[in-house]
Scaffold this motif. Structure first.
Motif, PDB file in Angstrom:
ATOM      1  N   GLN A  83       0.103  -9.073  12.521  1.00 48.17           N
ATOM      2  CA  GLN A  83      -0.069 -10.510  12.709  1.00 48.17           C
ATOM      3  C   GLN A  83      -0.761 -11.140  11.501  1.00 48.17           C
ATOM      4  OE1 GLN A  83       0.847 -12.194  15.854  1.00 48.17           O
ATOM      5  NE2 GLN A  83       1.954 -10.242  16.012  1.00 48.17           N
ATOM      6  N   MET A  84      -0.600 -12.445  11.370  1.00 45.23           N
ATOM      7  CA  MET A  84      -1.308 -13.216  10.351  1.00 45.23           C
ATOM      8  C   MET A  84      -1.589 -14.605  10.907  1.00 45.23           C
ATOM      9  SD  MET A  84       1.820 -13.961   7.705  1.00 45.23           S
ATOM     10  CE  MET A  84       3.347 -14.738   8.254  1.00 45.23           C
ATOM     11  N   LEU A 106       3.836 -11.016  11.013  1.00 45.15           N
ATOM     12  CA  LEU A 106       3.972 -10.876   9.567  1.00 45.15           C
ATOM     13  C   LEU A 106       5.427 -11.018   9.153  1.00 45.15           C
ATOM     14  CD1 LEU A 106       1.608  -7.828   8.943  1.00 45.15           C
ATOM     15  CD2 LEU A 106       1.282 -10.128   8.021  1.00 45.15           C
ATOM     16  N   HIS A 118       6.509 -10.817   0.722  1.00 45.08           N
ATOM     17  CA  HIS A 118       5.193 -11.167   0.201  1.00 45.08           C
ATOM     18  C   HIS A 118       4.946 -10.499  -1.152  1.00 45.08           C
ATOM     19  CE1 HIS A 118       4.289  -7.145   1.574  1.00 45.08           C
ATOM     20  NE2 HIS A 118       4.710  -7.488   2.772  1.00 45.08           N
ATOM     21  N   PHE A 131      -4.253 -12.172   6.718  1.00 44.37           N
ATOM     22  CA  PHE A 131      -3.883 -10.968   7.461  1.00 44.37           C
ATOM     23  C   PHE A 131      -4.825 -10.793   8.639  1.00 44.37           C
ATOM     24  CE2 PHE A 131      -4.080  -6.239   7.960  1.00 44.37           C
ATOM     25  CZ  PHE A 131      -2.768  -6.064   8.394  1.00 44.37           C
ATOM     26  N   TYR A 143      -0.890  -4.110  -0.858  1.00 43.24           N
ATOM     27  CA  TYR A 143      -0.565  -4.616   0.473  1.00 43.24           C
ATOM     28  C   TYR A 143      -0.681  -3.524   1.536  1.00 43.24           C
ATOM     29  CZ  TYR A 143       1.966  -6.750   4.334  1.00 43.24           C
ATOM     30  OH  TYR A 143       2.310  -7.229   5.561  1.00 43.24           O
TER      31      TYR A 143
END
Length: 252
Positions: free
Chosen positions: A225-226, A241, A245, A220, A195
């Protein structure tokens, strides 16, 4: 010189940094370039000759060669003008990981656009409703009945989380994913990346199972941000985000 068995750059010497955007490193031998950060990508011979200043623009991750998966994205100023990737194994910036003085490539690898194209394709669907079971390779669809919370989305045209990732990956990479988060997480055509090394276009997963993949997936987008189809009542869009995860993202 052969790319994999002859180009052994033992001691490339850093000769200075050009501003803060790129590095100049002296090539100890002739270097071939790849069109993407992969040993199977198309190759152009001798994009840098011995003694030339390697113009490193940024670094990214790709295939692992001789213990390193770091690749240098470079520009040439010769008769072979172009944009290429060199394994950092051959360039040797002097660090075991990313060189902190060289910027990280955006867009999922140097400027090929693949990663940012995945993000942009998903963002074209911004504002559509969440629909359980909705979305396929070609766009939004009516959903199905019924979600774990009892939603009947047979007349709601939109995407659920894995429907959106299925659409964005197919539209940019022509890879048809299953419409299920854990199947996407374990798809052999993807590559699991830590990650911490996520790049735009990588898929992020959440879940309560051992792999943390059975509940949600998002794309991603970089800069914290996603892009996601989050849940009922939340239109598809780009969101901050969240934690919790899986330890790996998947890159297609």
């Amino acid at each position: 010189m052969k790319f994999l068995n002859v180009l052994l750059v033992s001691t490339a010497v850093a000769v200075g940094y050009i501003g803060k955007a790129e590095a100049c490193i002296t090539a100890e031998q002739d270097l071939d370039g790849r069109s993407s950060p992969s040993s199977s990508a198309s190759r152009t011979t001798n994009v840098y000759k011995s003694g030339a200043c390697i113009n490193v623009k940024c670094q990214t991750t790709g295939d692992t060669l001789y213990g390193s998966n770091i690749w240098d994205y470079v520009l040439t100023l010769s008769s072979k003008d172009g944009k290429y990737y060199l394994p950092d194994t051959y360039v040797k910036t002097g660090y075991s990981g990313f060189d902190p003085n060289i910027p990280r490539c955006s867009s999922g690898g140097g400027g090929t656009g693949a990663g940012s194209d995945i993000v942009k394709k998903a963002q074209t669907q911004t504002g559509l409703p969440y629909s359980w079971g909705g979305g396929d390779n070609n766009g939004p669809t009516d959903g199905i009945c019924c979600s774990p919370s009892g939603y009947d989305d047979r007349n709601v045209k939109g995407f659920d989380c894995s429907g959106l990732t299925k659409y964005a990956i197919y539209q940019t990479k022509k890879i048809s994913l299953d419409h299920y988060t854990c199947s996407q997480y374990n798809d052999s055509r993807g590559k699991k990346i830590a990650y911490a090394d996520a790049q735009p276009g990588d898929l992020i997963f959440w879940g309560s199972d051992s792999q943390q993949c059975n509940e949600h997936v998002a794309i991603f987008a970089g800069n914290g941000q996603m892009v996601e189809a989050k849940e009922h009542g939340v239109p598809l869009g780009t969101h901050p985000l969240r934690t919790g995860h899986a330890p790996y993202v998947v890159r297609f």
